[in-house]
Design an enzyme around this catalytic site. Sequence first.
Site, short mmCIF file in Angstrom:
data_model
loop_
_atom_site.label_atom_id
_atom_site.label_comp_id
_atom_site.label_asym_id
_atom_site.label_seq_id
_atom_site.Cartn_x
_atom_site.Cartn_y
_atom_site.Cartn_z
N ASP A 86 53.47 4.47 55.17
CA ASP A 86 52.27 4.14 54.39
C ASP A 86 52.16 2.65 54.05
O ASP A 86 51.24 2.24 53.34
CB ASP A 86 52.26 4.94 53.07
CG ASP A 86 51.71 6.36 53.25
OD1 ASP A 86 50.99 6.60 54.24
OD2 ASP A 86 52.00 7.21 52.40
N ARG A 111 57.36 6.25 48.87
CA ARG A 111 56.80 4.90 48.97
C ARG A 111 57.54 3.88 48.09
O ARG A 111 57.15 2.70 48.07
CB ARG A 111 55.30 4.91 48.60
CG ARG A 111 54.45 5.81 49.51
CD ARG A 111 52.96 5.51 49.36
NE ARG A 111 52.62 4.17 49.86
CZ ARG A 111 51.41 3.63 49.78
NH1 ARG A 111 50.43 4.30 49.19
NH2 ARG A 111 51.17 2.43 50.25
N ARG A 156 48.18 8.69 40.04
CA ARG A 156 49.25 7.75 40.40
C ARG A 156 49.59 6.82 39.24
O ARG A 156 50.57 7.01 38.55
CB ARG A 156 48.85 6.95 41.64
CG ARG A 156 48.53 7.81 42.87
CD ARG A 156 49.76 8.51 43.42
NE ARG A 156 49.48 9.33 44.59
CZ ARG A 156 49.43 8.88 45.85
NH1 ARG A 156 49.61 7.59 46.09
NH2 ARG A 156 49.19 9.69 46.84
N HIS A 185 43.18 7.63 44.09
CA HIS A 185 43.29 6.21 43.74
C HIS A 185 41.90 5.73 43.34
O HIS A 185 40.90 6.16 43.93
CB HIS A 185 43.74 5.36 44.94
CG HIS A 185 45.22 5.25 45.15
ND1 HIS A 185 45.78 5.23 46.41
CD2 HIS A 185 46.25 5.13 44.28
CE1 HIS A 185 47.10 5.10 46.31
NE2 HIS A 185 47.42 5.05 45.02
N CYS A 279 42.04 0.21 51.46
CA CYS A 279 43.48 0.53 51.35
C CYS A 279 44.32 -0.39 52.22
O CYS A 279 45.47 -0.67 51.89
CB CYS A 279 43.74 1.97 51.77
SG CYS A 279 42.93 3.19 50.74
N1 ARG Z 1 49.19 7.88 52.03
C1 ARG Z 1 48.94 6.88 51.04
C2 ARG Z 1 49.21 7.45 49.66
O1 ARG Z 1 48.89 8.59 49.44
C3 ARG Z 1 47.54 6.38 51.15
C4 ARG Z 1 47.27 5.23 50.24
C5 ARG Z 1 45.85 4.76 50.34
N2 ARG Z 1 45.68 3.55 49.66
C6 ARG Z 1 44.72 3.30 48.76
N3 ARG Z 1 44.64 2.09 48.29
N4 ARG Z 1 43.93 4.23 48.33
O2 ARG Z 1 49.73 6.79 48.80
#
Ligand code: ARG
Length: 286
Positions: A86, A111, A156, A185, A279
């Site tokens: 990612d 991550r 998040r 996000h 992203c």
């Molecule tokens: N697979 C990543 C996650 O779920 C995607 C992140 C996408 N980034 C963003 N800025 N929305 O964290």
Amino acid sequence: TTLSRPGASAGTASAPAATARTARPRRYLMCRPTHFEVSYAINPWMDPAEPVDTGLAVAQWERLYRLFRELGHRVDLIDPLPGLPDMVYAANGATVVDGRVLGARFRNAERAAEGPAYLEWFRARGFATHDPAHVNEGEGDILLTGRYLLAGRGFRSVSAGHAEAQEFLGRPVVGLDLVDPRFYHLDTALSVLDGEEIMYYPGAFSAGSRRVLQQLFPDAVLVDEADAEAFGLNVVSDGLHVIHPEPAAGVAARLRERGFRPIAMDLSELLKGGGSVKCCTLEIRE
Ligand code: ARG
């Protein structure tokens, strides 16, 4: 006054096409998706059973990289690390305001190592950095308008991370509660087009947050669910050009009405990880 732009002060919902828009050259950080795959699922878009074409992801990403440079922007690259699929979503790597870099701290263990990797990139280049104590996923959840840091939470980033952002970056934070897991996000639900001009999908936010957005940004472009689902809010604007995911045709039409120049990009492979144009793009504000 000499500072007001034609069309910008009228306060009408439909700004005329005559609005004088200007592109301001930007500096971005990107990460080539060399190691991109979907090997885990931390958002509803990710399905490890669905095949991913990494070569196609790289080719699509290369087009975005080239476009930014053709538009006159500076793009720096960070080396992609194996085992961090990612990492291509550079927006999550940090938040940079006035040359000050708030590092990211990820919610998911998958991550976690990206935070220090991005922070080190900035530290090595002489930026003032802050290693955060609380979860914030960079510009994925923290978006700068002319006046505010709009900060998403619910999936998040957390409120304590917002407070850390306000303290280190010295801009007022407006916390916004995200309630729909598809828009996990803030940058999947809201985009900053220019200064205090934003667009968003109201359904992604709690009732109270919708009222806050309505108060602060009465002229915002409201995007419908279909365009939001096409990742139509996950755009990058330089004040004139707005680069958006190709399927979000409705967003492009709305932007054109407002005097922006929408540019469509096909990032279908990167959508399989739950991300698109924004992203993949971290803005470095010096
Ligand atoms: N697979 C990543 C996650 O779920 C995607 C992140 C996408 N980034 C963003 N800025 N929305 O964290």
